[in-house]
Design an enzyme around this catalytic site. Structure first.
Site, PDB file in Angstrom:
ATOM      1  N   HIS A  21      50.249  46.731  43.382  1.00  0.00           N
ATOM      2  CA  HIS A  21      50.920  45.394  43.607  1.00  0.00           C
ATOM      3  C   HIS A  21      51.119  45.091  44.948  1.00  0.00           C
ATOM      4  O   HIS A  21      50.837  43.773  45.170  1.00  0.00           O
ATOM      5  CB  HIS A  21      52.283  45.630  42.872  1.00  0.00           C
ATOM      6  CG  HIS A  21      52.352  45.900  41.454  1.00  0.00           C
ATOM      7  ND1 HIS A  21      52.843  44.892  40.455  1.00  0.00           N
ATOM      8  CD2 HIS A  21      52.023  46.950  40.801  1.00  0.00           C
ATOM      9  CE1 HIS A  21      52.563  45.230  39.273  1.00  0.00           C
ATOM     10  NE2 HIS A  21      52.168  46.488  39.255  1.00  0.00           N
ATOM     11  N   GLN A 348      38.947  52.401  51.068  1.00  0.00           N
ATOM     12  CA  GLN A 348      38.068  52.331  49.697  1.00  0.00           C
ATOM     13  C   GLN A 348      37.230  51.147  49.938  1.00  0.00           C
ATOM     14  O   GLN A 348      36.140  51.307  49.718  1.00  0.00           O
ATOM     15  CB  GLN A 348      38.900  52.085  48.793  1.00  0.00           C
ATOM     16  CG  GLN A 348      38.093  51.693  47.371  1.00  0.00           C
ATOM     17  CD  GLN A 348      38.683  52.138  46.295  1.00  0.00           C
ATOM     18  OE1 GLN A 348      38.811  53.047  45.881  1.00  0.00           O
ATOM     19  NE2 GLN A 348      38.868  51.137  45.546  1.00  0.00           N
ATOM     20  N   TRP A 366      42.631  47.273  38.567  1.00  0.00           N
ATOM     21  CA  TRP A 366      42.057  46.154  38.730  1.00  0.00           C
ATOM     22  C   TRP A 366      41.705  45.786  40.216  1.00  0.00           C
ATOM     23  O   TRP A 366      40.748  45.178  40.510  1.00  0.00           O
ATOM     24  CB  TRP A 366      42.970  45.106  38.416  1.00  0.00           C
ATOM     25  CG  TRP A 366      42.531  43.699  38.488  1.00  0.00           C
ATOM     26  CD1 TRP A 366      42.946  42.606  39.206  1.00  0.00           C
ATOM     27  CD2 TRP A 366      41.286  43.121  37.790  1.00  0.00           C
ATOM     28  NE1 TRP A 366      42.283  41.421  39.008  1.00  0.00           N
ATOM     29  CE2 TRP A 366      41.162  41.788  38.132  1.00  0.00           C
ATOM     30  CE3 TRP A 366      40.418  43.588  36.869  1.00  0.00           C
ATOM     31  CZ2 TRP A 366      40.078  40.947  37.487  1.00  0.00           C
ATOM     32  CZ3 TRP A 366      39.337  42.881  36.617  1.00  0.00           C
ATOM     33  CH2 TRP A 366      39.159  41.388  36.857  1.00  0.00           C
ATOM     34  N   ASN A 367      42.449  46.144  41.340  1.00  0.00           N
ATOM     35  CA  ASN A 367      41.989  46.213  42.524  1.00  0.00           C
ATOM     36  C   ASN A 367      40.517  47.083  42.953  1.00  0.00           C
ATOM     37  O   ASN A 367      39.812  46.265  43.428  1.00  0.00           O
ATOM     38  CB  ASN A 367      43.016  46.891  43.479  1.00  0.00           C
ATOM     39  CG  ASN A 367      44.311  46.004  43.659  1.00  0.00           C
ATOM     40  OD1 ASN A 367      44.143  44.587  43.469  1.00  0.00           O
ATOM     41  ND2 ASN A 367      45.499  46.507  43.991  1.00  0.00           N
ATOM     42  N   SER A 368      40.466  48.032  42.331  1.00  0.00           N
ATOM     43  CA  SER A 368      39.500  49.100  42.603  1.00  0.00           C
ATOM     44  C   SER A 368      38.220  48.338  41.909  1.00  0.00           C
ATOM     45  O   SER A 368      37.179  48.034  42.497  1.00  0.00           O
ATOM     46  CB  SER A 368      39.564  50.341  42.016  1.00  0.00           C
ATOM     47  OG  SER A 368      40.570  51.114  42.626  1.00  0.00           O
ATOM     48  N   GLU A 371      37.080  45.290  43.947  1.00  0.00           N
ATOM     49  CA  GLU A 371      36.429  45.634  45.084  1.00  0.00           C
ATOM     50  C   GLU A 371      35.225  46.018  44.774  1.00  0.00           C
ATOM     51  O   GLU A 371      34.132  45.684  45.622  1.00  0.00           O
ATOM     52  CB  GLU A 371      37.556  46.663  45.755  1.00  0.00           C
ATOM     53  CG  GLU A 371      38.711  46.215  46.397  1.00  0.00           C
ATOM     54  CD  GLU A 371      39.596  47.303  46.674  1.00  0.00           C
ATOM     55  OE1 GLU A 371      40.639  46.910  47.375  1.00  0.00           O
ATOM     56  OE2 GLU A 371      39.322  48.356  46.502  1.00  0.00           O
ATOM     57  N   ASP A 388      46.236  48.071  31.898  1.00  0.00           N
ATOM     58  CA  ASP A 388      44.997  47.250  31.893  1.00  0.00           C
ATOM     59  C   ASP A 388      43.708  47.797  32.182  1.00  0.00           C
ATOM     60  O   ASP A 388      42.478  47.246  31.887  1.00  0.00           O
ATOM     61  CB  ASP A 388      44.897  46.031  32.904  1.00  0.00           C
ATOM     62  CG  ASP A 388      44.929  46.560  34.226  1.00  0.00           C
ATOM     63  OD1 ASP A 388      46.107  47.608  34.520  1.00  0.00           O
ATOM     64  OD2 ASP A 388      44.523  46.039  35.165  1.00  0.00           O
ATOM     65  N   GLN A 389      43.653  49.200  32.219  1.00  0.00           N
ATOM     66  CA  GLN A 389      42.497  49.795  32.696  1.00  0.00           C
ATOM     67  C   GLN A 389      41.234  49.711  31.522  1.00  0.00           C
ATOM     68  O   GLN A 389      40.237  49.420  31.851  1.00  0.00           O
ATOM     69  CB  GLN A 389      42.608  51.262  33.168  1.00  0.00           C
ATOM     70  CG  GLN A 389      43.577  51.471  34.287  1.00  0.00           C
ATOM     71  CD  GLN A 389      44.023  52.751  34.473  1.00  0.00           C
ATOM     72  OE1 GLN A 389      43.647  53.643  33.998  1.00  0.00           O
ATOM     73  NE2 GLN A 389      45.097  53.132  35.567  1.00  0.00           N
TER      74      GLN A 389
END
Length: 466
Positions: A21, A348, A366-368, A371, A388-389
């Site tokens: 977040h 990362q 989601w960030n990963s 990206e 959410d994965q």
């Protein structure tokens, strides 16, 4: 500059304390602060604030102001208590709301009244504080639009259908205007049993949608996505909600590292990547929350070694399990040459954009995911667990065609043979590699055209006119 800002709106960006977040929330705060005349204050929990800012930011160095709120866990967060969502959210609704309300009052008394509270999902209590002070509130959705659409339609007519079939992982659900999703592709909070500890986390999202429904005007939501990435999900809710697709929200590598809650490993992993051939390295990281036990570590280590490919593995020493072996003991050796490198934490963004990385084994946070798509143009092997994965894995595999979702055992463990199979399939697929590079180019063009900045400026204009 100060005089210019004093005439414009003042946004208070409130972030949940977790890394997933903080990263998009802080990015949004900085982008908002780049809009002429806008003031921005960023607030996250005291514990996270101390980690991001071990020293107070120097005056004048940053257009964003930083004021932490207390969530009642200023000394340390207890992951076990967080998992019991009712306990943690009761504390948020009491301690954090009281603290944030005081911040809003102090800012007004100092001549800097807040015009709009932007809160990351799961921080719905911040919207309650905003309403108490007569201030607008807008959620920042830190997951994909597909997940938001699933939650929105779940709370607006499809709850009974999903709940009745939650035990059938292959049951197909059709949300309005979206491709069919199987139960196993939905956010896990929609399908957990009411007795499960994680089921408590659904409450704040239900409250968020209820608050949005209560507005006199069409509610707004900021989502870390783009129309290119999720056109169907955005259009499926656009007649009910004004969606501002302001993603993918990615920062420069240095800025990303500065916002992390974890210390970067001092190993020379970037220099090591420089020695590897193009498109050859398997990068593996399961994010900031995943806890691996000893057996999982052994299975992953074996699977990586069996691929025969060089790898960079993020394995946190502070993962919370006393059974996890220390990272240096699991790096394999091959013919006197180090086959893999294991680090506790890394930058990362820099890793994913490196020419040597050809595959990302990920939990599909989601960030990963974004990206890998926008920065690296990298193929993926997804091993989703919760939240959410699974939905992100569906987007990656079925919608974008840039990877595969691994099958795990009943306990959610990724076994060595399955890891090797998936890595071999992905690394051997020119089609997936080509699609991944095309996505990077597509999103790169959107970034070059300043679409995120344009959408944020539209949002500021709309808030100012309300």
């Amino acid at each position: 500059m100060e005089n210019d800002r004093s005439a414009g709106p003042h946004f208070l960006v409130v972030s949940f304390y977790l890394q997933g977040h903080i990263t998009p929330s802080l990015f949004l705060a900085k982008r908002l602060a780049g809009v002429a005349g806008v003031r921005v204050t960023f607030s996250t929990a005291v514990t996270s604030h101390r980690l991001i800012f071990p020293a107070a930011p120097a005056a004048g160095d940053d257009p964003v102001s930083y004021i932490p709120y207390s969530d009642g866990f200023d000394d340390k967060h207890d992951p076990d208590k967080y998992a019991r969502g009712d306990y943690y959210y009761d504390r948020l609704n009491a301690d954090a709301a009281k603290s944030l309300s005081a911040i809003v009052g102090d800012l007004a008394a100092a001549g800097r009244p807040v015009n709009c509270v932007i809160y990351s999902c799961f921080s719905t209590w911040a919207a309650v504080v905003a309403r108490k002070h007569g201030i607008q509130s807008v959620p920042l959705w830190t997951q994909p639009a597909t997940a938001f659409a699933a939650y929105w339609h779940f709370f607006h007519g499809l709850e009974s259908l999903v709940s009745a079939n939650a035990g059938d992982r292959y049951f197909s659900v059709r949300f309005p205007g979206m491709p069919p999703l199987q139960i196993c592709d939905l956010p896990s909070l929609l399908t957990v049993s009411k007795e499960d500890d994680w089921a408590c986390h659904l409450g704040p999202l239900r409250d968020m949608c209820a608050i949005m429904d209560s507005f006199d005007k069409k509610p707004k939501i900021l989502i870390n996505t783009s129309t290119e990435m999720e056109p169907h999900a955005i259009s499926s809710v656009s007649n009910m909600v004004d969606v501002y697709a302001i993603g993918p929200m990615l920062t420069e590598p240095a800025a990303t590292a500065a916002a992390t809650l974890f210390d970067l490993d001092d190993k020379d992993y970037l220099q090591w990547l420089d020695t590897q051939p193009d498109d050859s390295v398997v990068y593996i990281s399961f994010g900031s929350m995943r806890v691996l036990n000893k057996l999982e570590v052994e299975q992953i280590a074996r699977g990586l070694k069996d691929t025969g490919r060089p790898y960079l593995w993020v394995l946190r020493r502070d993962s919370g399990s006393p059974d996890v072996e220390s990272p240096p003991t699991v790096a394999a050796e091959a013919e006197g040459k180090r086959l893999g490198m294991v680090v506790e934490w890394c930058d990362q963004v820099r890793v994913l954009e490196h020419r040597a990385v050809g595959c990302f084994v990920t939990h599909c946070g989601w960030n990963s995911t974004t990206e890998a798509l926008a920065v690296g143009g990298v193929r993926m092997v997804g091993a989703p667990m919760w939240m959410d994965q699974a939905t992100n894995a569906w987007l990656m595999e079925k919608d974008w065609g840039i990877g595969v979702r691994a099958e795990v055992d009943r306990g959610g463990m990724l076994m060595a043979g399955e890891l090797r199979r998936c890595v071999d399939e992905v690394m051997g697929s020119e089609e997936m590699g080509s699609k991944a590079r095309q996505w990077k180019e597509t999103l790169g063009r959107a970034a070059a055209e300043g679409r995120v900045k344009q959408r944020i400026m539209e949002f500021v204009k709309d808030i100012s006119s309300d």
